[in-house]
Design a protein around this motif. Structure first.
Motif, PDB file in Angstrom:
ATOM      1  N   ARG A 151       0.882  -1.170   0.000  1.00  0.00           N
ATOM      2  CA  ARG A 151       0.000   0.000   0.000  1.00  0.00           C
ATOM      3  C   ARG A 151       0.917   1.218   0.000  1.00  0.00           C
ATOM      4  N   VAL A 152       0.747   2.090  -0.979  1.00  0.00           N
ATOM      5  CA  VAL A 152       1.601   3.270  -1.115  1.00  0.00           C
ATOM      6  C   VAL A 152       0.735   4.494  -1.361  1.00  0.00           C
ATOM      7  N   GLU A 153       1.312   5.652  -1.205  1.00  0.00           N
ATOM      8  CA  GLU A 153       0.676   6.929  -1.554  1.00  0.00           C
ATOM      9  C   GLU A 153       1.684   7.702  -2.392  1.00  0.00           C
ATOM     10  N   LEU A 154       1.685   7.439  -3.689  1.00  0.00           N
ATOM     11  CA  LEU A 154       2.635   8.086  -4.592  1.00  0.00           C
ATOM     12  C   LEU A 154       1.859   8.937  -5.599  1.00  0.00           C
ATOM     13  N   ALA A 155       2.218  10.188  -5.728  1.00  0.00           N
ATOM     14  CA  ALA A 155       1.562  11.086  -6.683  1.00  0.00           C
ATOM     15  C   ALA A 155       2.565  11.508  -7.745  1.00  0.00           C
ATOM     16  N   GLY A 156       2.081  11.676  -8.965  1.00  0.00           N
ATOM     17  CA  GLY A 156       2.940  12.170 -10.042  1.00  0.00           C
ATOM     18  C   GLY A 156       3.994  11.185 -10.504  1.00  0.00           C
ATOM     19  N   VAL A 157       3.680   9.905 -10.506  1.00  0.00           N
ATOM     20  CA  VAL A 157       4.646   8.884 -10.918  1.00  0.00           C
ATOM     21  C   VAL A 157       4.719   8.841 -12.446  1.00  0.00           C
ATOM     22  N   SER A 158       5.884   9.149 -12.976  1.00  0.00           N
ATOM     23  CA  SER A 158       6.119   9.056 -14.421  1.00  0.00           C
ATOM     24  C   SER A 158       6.852   7.773 -14.789  1.00  0.00           C
ATOM     25  N   ILE A 159       7.684   7.289 -13.855  1.00  0.00           N
ATOM     26  CA  ILE A 159       8.473   6.077 -14.106  1.00  0.00           C
ATOM     27  C   ILE A 159       8.431   5.204 -12.863  1.00  0.00           C
ATOM     28  N   ILE A 160       8.218   3.935 -13.070  1.00  0.00           N
ATOM     29  CA  ILE A 160       8.382   2.966 -11.992  1.00  0.00           C
ATOM     30  C   ILE A 160       9.297   1.880 -12.535  1.00  0.00           C
ATOM     31  N   GLU A 161      10.275   1.497 -11.731  1.00  0.00           N
ATOM     32  CA  GLU A 161      11.290   0.561 -12.205  1.00  0.00           C
ATOM     33  C   GLU A 161      11.470  -0.569 -11.202  1.00  0.00           C
ATOM     34  N   LEU A 162      11.538  -1.776 -11.734  1.00  0.00           N
ATOM     35  CA  LEU A 162      11.772  -2.969 -10.936  1.00  0.00           C
ATOM     36  C   LEU A 162      13.094  -3.586 -11.376  1.00  0.00           C
TER      37      LEU A 162
END
Length: 157
Positions: free
Chosen positions: A125-136
Motif C-alpha cells: 500500500r503506497v501513496e505516490l503522486a505524479g509517478v512518471s516512471i516505476i522501475e523494478l
C-alpha cells in the motif's frame, strides 16, 4: 466490503482486476531482456499465462514509463519458483520525470526452497503522486548463479 481470513494469502476482493491499471495502454515498457514465450504482457494481465521471464541470466530491469503521471496506491508483485532453491533480491523505485532522481519504494530479499516455498507475494500500500516512471530491478540469485529472473504478476492501482 473486503474480508480477510487470517492466514490466507490475500483479502477477499483484494485482487479485483477492475481496480488494477491497464499498464499496456498507460505506459511504455523497457526491458533488459525477454523470453519470447514469456512476454511481459503476461505479468500485466492475470490469467494470460505464466508471466514474464528473462531471456538471459543475471540482473534484470523492467521499467514502466507512463504517458501521463499516475497516482499509485497499491503495487502487487508475484514471483513463482518451482525448480531452483535460490535467494532473490528486488528493488522497486519511482521517479516523477525522466531527468528526476529515482526514489526507492522497497528493496527486499527472499528465499525460494522448492517444493515447500515456491511463491512470493508482495502487496504494498503506497501513496505516490505524479509517478512518471516505476522501475523494478531483479537479481534472480544473489550468489551470482546464472539463473533467469521471472515475474508472475506486476500490477499497479
Amino acid at each position: 466490503m473486503q474480508k480477510r481470513i487470517l492466514g490466507s494469502e490475500a483479502a477477499i476482493g483484494a485482487d479485483d482486476t477492475s481496480t488494477w491499471l491497464d499498464l499496456e495502454s498507460l505506459a511504455r515498457v523497457e526491458l533488459s531482456s525477454e523470453d519470447p514465450d514469456h512476454p511481459i504482457e503476461a505479468a500485466f494481465r492475470p490469467g494470460f499465462g505464466p508471466g514474464w521471464r528473462a531471456a538471459s541470466p543475471g540482473r534484470q530491469t523492467i521499467r514502466l514509463i507512463f504517458a501521463a503521471p499516475q497516482a499509485l496506491r497499491r503495487i502487487r508483485l508475484v514471483i513463482d519458483e518451482a525448480t531452483y532453491q535460490r535467494t532473490q533480491e528486488f528493488a522497486l523505485t519511482w521517479s516523477a520525470a525522466m531527468d528526476a532522481p529515482h526514489r526507492e519504494i522497497v528493496r527486499q530479499q527472499f528465499t525460494f526452497s522448492p517444493p515447500n516455498t515456491t511463491q512470493q507475494v508482495e502487496d504494498y500500500r503506497v501513496e505516490l503522486a505524479g509517478v512518471s516512471i516505476i522501475e523494478l530491478q531483479i537479481i534472480p540469485e544473489i550468489s551470482g548463479s546464472p539463473l533467469l529472473a521471472s515475474l508472475a504478476k506486476f500490477q499497479l492501482a
